[in-house]
Scaffold this motif. Structure first.
Motif, PDB file in Angstrom:
ATOM      1  N   LYS A  67       0.830  -1.205   0.000  1.00  0.00           N
ATOM      2  CA  LYS A  67       0.000   0.000   0.000  1.00  0.00           C
ATOM      3  C   LYS A  67       0.864   1.255   0.000  1.00  0.00           C
ATOM      4  O   LYS A  67       0.613   2.197  -0.759  1.00  0.00           O
ATOM      5  CB  LYS A  67      -0.924   0.018   1.216  1.00  0.00           C
ATOM      6  N   ASN A  68       1.901   1.274   0.835  1.00  0.00           N
ATOM      7  CA  ASN A  68       2.752   2.462   0.934  1.00  0.00           C
ATOM      8  C   ASN A  68       3.470   2.764  -0.367  1.00  0.00           C
ATOM      9  O   ASN A  68       3.527   3.923  -0.806  1.00  0.00           O
ATOM     10  CB  ASN A  68       3.767   2.290   2.068  1.00  0.00           C
ATOM     11  N   ILE A  69       4.031   1.733  -1.014  1.00  0.00           N
ATOM     12  CA  ILE A  69       4.758   1.995  -2.265  1.00  0.00           C
ATOM     13  C   ILE A  69       3.778   2.371  -3.378  1.00  0.00           C
ATOM     14  O   ILE A  69       4.091   3.216  -4.219  1.00  0.00           O
ATOM     15  CB  ILE A  69       5.637   0.789  -2.671  1.00  0.00           C
ATOM     16  N   SER A  70       2.590   1.782  -3.366  1.00  0.00           N
ATOM     17  CA  SER A  70       1.589   2.149  -4.373  1.00  0.00           C
ATOM     18  C   SER A  70       1.146   3.593  -4.187  1.00  0.00           C
ATOM     19  O   SER A  70       1.061   4.370  -5.158  1.00  0.00           O
ATOM     20  CB  SER A  70       0.376   1.208  -4.282  1.00  0.00           C
ATOM     21  N   ASP A  71       0.878   3.987  -2.937  1.00  0.00           N
ATOM     22  CA  ASP A  71       0.493   5.372  -2.660  1.00  0.00           C
ATOM     23  C   ASP A  71       1.600   6.337  -3.086  1.00  0.00           C
ATOM     24  O   ASP A  71       1.331   7.408  -3.645  1.00  0.00           O
ATOM     25  CB  ASP A  71       0.203   5.554  -1.163  1.00  0.00           C
ATOM     26  N   LYS A  72       2.851   5.956  -2.813  1.00  0.00           N
ATOM     27  CA  LYS A  72       3.980   6.815  -3.162  1.00  0.00           C
ATOM     28  C   LYS A  72       4.085   7.000  -4.670  1.00  0.00           C
ATOM     29  O   LYS A  72       4.294   8.119  -5.163  1.00  0.00           O
ATOM     30  CB  LYS A  72       5.285   6.220  -2.621  1.00  0.00           C
ATOM     31  N   MET A  73       3.930   5.934  -5.425  1.00  0.00           N
ATOM     32  CA  MET A  73       4.034   6.033  -6.875  1.00  0.00           C
ATOM     33  C   MET A  73       2.917   6.896  -7.459  1.00  0.00           C
ATOM     34  O   MET A  73       3.146   7.674  -8.392  1.00  0.00           O
ATOM     35  CB  MET A  73       4.009   4.640  -7.512  1.00  0.00           C
ATOM     36  N   VAL A  74       1.724   6.773  -6.921  1.00  0.00           N
ATOM     37  CA  VAL A  74       0.622   7.610  -7.387  1.00  0.00           C
ATOM     38  C   VAL A  74       0.892   9.071  -7.064  1.00  0.00           C
ATOM     39  O   VAL A  74       0.730   9.962  -7.911  1.00  0.00           O
ATOM     40  CB  VAL A  74      -0.717   7.154  -6.762  1.00  0.00           C
ATOM     41  N   ALA A  75       1.353   9.336  -5.832  1.00  0.00           N
ATOM     42  CA  ALA A  75       1.610  10.714  -5.412  1.00  0.00           C
ATOM     43  C   ALA A  75       2.751  11.347  -6.206  1.00  0.00           C
ATOM     44  O   ALA A  75       2.725  12.553  -6.475  1.00  0.00           O
ATOM     45  CB  ALA A  75       1.932  10.746  -3.920  1.00  0.00           C
ATOM     46  N   ARG A  76       3.739  10.553  -6.583  1.00  0.00           N
ATOM     47  CA  ARG A  76       4.904  11.102  -7.289  1.00  0.00           C
ATOM     48  C   ARG A  76       4.683  11.215  -8.796  1.00  0.00           C
ATOM     49  O   ARG A  76       5.555  11.712  -9.510  1.00  0.00           O
ATOM     50  CB  ARG A  76       6.140  10.239  -7.014  1.00  0.00           C
ATOM     51  N   HIS A  77       3.546  10.759  -9.292  1.00  0.00           N
ATOM     52  CA  HIS A  77       3.260  10.845 -10.729  1.00  0.00           C
ATOM     53  C   HIS A  77       1.912  11.522 -10.971  1.00  0.00           C
ATOM     54  O   HIS A  77       1.009  10.930 -11.580  1.00  0.00           O
ATOM     55  CB  HIS A  77       3.274   9.445 -11.364  1.00  0.00           C
ATOM     56  N   PRO A  78       1.759  12.754 -10.511  1.00  0.00           N
ATOM     57  CA  PRO A  78       0.477  13.448 -10.726  1.00  0.00           C
ATOM     58  C   PRO A  78       0.183  13.691 -12.202  1.00  0.00           C
ATOM     59  O   PRO A  78      -0.975  13.884 -12.579  1.00  0.00           O
ATOM     60  CB  PRO A  78       0.664  14.766  -9.966  1.00  0.00           C
ATOM     61  N   HIS A  79       1.237  13.652 -13.050  1.00  0.00           N
ATOM     62  CA  HIS A  79       1.040  13.838 -14.484  1.00  0.00           C
ATOM     63  C   HIS A  79       0.507  12.568 -15.151  1.00  0.00           C
ATOM     64  O   HIS A  79       0.117  12.603 -16.317  1.00  0.00           O
ATOM     65  CB  HIS A  79       2.364  14.251 -15.149  1.00  0.00           C
ATOM     66  N   VAL A  80       0.513  11.451 -14.426  1.00  0.00           N
ATOM     67  CA  VAL A  80      -0.039  10.191 -14.936  1.00  0.00           C
ATOM     68  C   VAL A  80      -1.350   9.851 -14.227  1.00  0.00           C
ATOM     69  O   VAL A  80      -2.341   9.492 -14.878  1.00  0.00           O
ATOM     70  CB  VAL A  80       0.966   9.026 -14.760  1.00  0.00           C
ATOM     71  N   PHE A  81      -1.360   9.981 -12.890  1.00  0.00           N
ATOM     72  CA  PHE A  81      -2.522   9.575 -12.108  1.00  0.00           C
ATOM     73  C   PHE A  81      -3.339  10.753 -11.582  1.00  0.00           C
ATOM     74  O   PHE A  81      -4.329  10.543 -10.885  1.00  0.00           O
ATOM     75  CB  PHE A  81      -2.073   8.705 -10.933  1.00  0.00           C
ATOM     76  N   GLY A  82      -2.926  11.965 -11.898  1.00  0.00           N
ATOM     77  CA  GLY A  82      -3.636  13.155 -11.437  1.00  0.00           C
ATOM     78  C   GLY A  82      -4.020  14.053 -12.587  1.00  0.00           C
ATOM     79  O   GLY A  82      -4.184  13.598 -13.722  1.00  0.00           O
ATOM     80  N   THR A 135      12.179  15.762 -13.603  1.00  0.00           N
ATOM     81  CA  THR A 135      13.124  15.477 -12.520  1.00  0.00           C
ATOM     82  C   THR A 135      12.987  16.495 -11.401  1.00  0.00           C
ATOM     83  O   THR A 135      13.000  16.142 -10.218  1.00  0.00           O
ATOM     84  CB  THR A 135      14.562  15.479 -13.059  1.00  0.00           C
ATOM     85  N   ALA A 136      12.851  17.775 -11.770  1.00  0.00           N
ATOM     86  CA  ALA A 136      12.692  18.828 -10.758  1.00  0.00           C
ATOM     87  C   ALA A 136      11.412  18.622  -9.959  1.00  0.00           C
ATOM     88  O   ALA A 136      11.393  18.774  -8.728  1.00  0.00           O
ATOM     89  CB  ALA A 136      12.696  20.197 -11.433  1.00  0.00           C
ATOM     90  N   ASP A 137      10.332  18.266 -10.647  1.00  0.00           N
ATOM     91  CA  ASP A 137       9.057  18.026  -9.953  1.00  0.00           C
ATOM     92  C   ASP A 137       9.183  16.839  -8.993  1.00  0.00           C
ATOM     93  O   ASP A 137       8.660  16.862  -7.877  1.00  0.00           O
ATOM     94  CB  ASP A 137       7.947  17.747 -10.972  1.00  0.00           C
ATOM     95  N   TRP A 138       9.859  15.783  -9.466  1.00  0.00           N
ATOM     96  CA  TRP A 138      10.062  14.586  -8.651  1.00  0.00           C
ATOM     97  C   TRP A 138      10.818  14.943  -7.367  1.00  0.00           C
ATOM     98  O   TRP A 138      10.434  14.525  -6.275  1.00  0.00           O
ATOM     99  CB  TRP A 138      10.842  13.554  -9.468  1.00  0.00           C
ATOM    100  N   GLU A 139      11.876  15.731  -7.515  1.00  0.00           N
ATOM    101  CA  GLU A 139      12.667  16.112  -6.351  1.00  0.00           C
ATOM    102  C   GLU A 139      11.868  16.992  -5.402  1.00  0.00           C
ATOM    103  O   GLU A 139      12.019  16.905  -4.180  1.00  0.00           O
ATOM    104  CB  GLU A 139      13.952  16.820  -6.789  1.00  0.00           C
TER     105      GLU A 139
END
Length: 271
Positions: free
Chosen positions: A97-112, A124-128
């Motif tokens: 759950k934690n890694i899935s939540d993290k991947m969704v949160a870190r890819h707002p351009h894919v899942f948001g 890269t700047a957005d990721w950081e």
């Protein structure tokens, strides 16, 4: 639970089968004595080793072996999560759950709702920026907080330097890094001639740290570069052994001058 448990022996049991196998191995009454004795600290070196074996299989493009190595690495995650569950820290489900939540949160351009129309540099700047927010929530307030101590030293050096560079602590161009490297090399020679072994070790570490910084400025992965250099050395030294073996000899039967000549021949053969 009986030894003929259907899940344990089901080749199509998938992830539940692997989790049950690990649970059974760690069972304090019926499990494997070696597995029962292990803890996070004793298993951690195996986890690191398996990660390197994955990287090795990738570098050699041995995809049949990679399949097995990925399984070994997955087992390490299962091992740690089983121990975490036993201690009441976390479970496999919470880890997923934690890694899935993290991947969704870190890819707002894919899942948001953010646009995917951005450069690799902006991504890269957005990721950081997202990672920085995550660190702040963990009370990691210092610039270098969160750079894992367990990383290989060369890799950690680059990560530390990247963090410092984000807040402006960096040389403006590569020429300054090269000047510093020459300075550190001179100090290492001085340490060799006049100082203690501890001082010499410190100066050598300083020079390696600058070498890592030089790699960063040149956009070179120093770990990858050194792995390639290791592979090249192995390949050329084996060419020396093969050439001598053709004469019924071994390296111990040769001398440095002859082996140097064979090394040069191996270099020419590679071009």
């Amino acid at each position: 639970m009986p030894d003929d448990d259907p899940l344990i022996h089901d080749p199509d049991g998938g992830m539940p089968r692997l989790l049950e196998i690990m649970r059974r191995l760690r069972d304090p009454e019926t499990g494997c004595p070696w597995d029962i004795e292990q803890d996070f600290d004793s298993i951690a070196p195996y986890t690191i080793e398996e990660a390197y074996e994955v990287a090795d299989a990738i570098q050699r493009r041995d995809f049949a072996e990679l399949e097995g190595e990925l399984g070994d690495l997955l087992l390490q995650s299962v091992y740690h999560t089983q121990m975490g569950e036993e201690a009441g820290h976390f479970t496999f489900d919470t880890v997923v759950k934690n890694i899935s939540d993290k991947m969704v949160a870190r890819h707002p351009h894919v899942f948001g709702d953010e646009s995917r129309d951005k450069s690799a540099e902006q991504q890269t700047a957005d990721w950081e920026a997202i990672k920085a927010k995550e660190r702040s929530r963990k009370a990691e307030t210092r610039t270098l907080d969160g750079v894992a101590l367990g990383l290989p030293a060369l890799m950690r050096a680059v990560k530390l330097q990247k963090r410092a560079a984000r807040v402006g602590f960096d040389w403006p161009d590569v020429s300054h890094v090269i000047d510093k490297l020459q300075e550190e090399a001179a100090e290492l020679v001085e340490a060799r001639d006049t100082l203690t072994h501890d001082a010499m070790t410190e100066e050598y570490g300083d020079m390696l740290f600058v070498m890592a910084n030089l790699a960063r400025h040149l956009k070179i992965d120093p770990e990858e570069a050194l792995r390639a250099a290791n592979a090249k050395f192995t390949r050329r030294f084996e060419a020396i052994e093969d050439a001598l073996a053709a004469q019924g000899r071994k390296p111990a039967d040769s001398d440095l001058a002859e082996m140097d000549a064979l090394w040069d021949a191996a270099k020419i053969a590679e071009k």
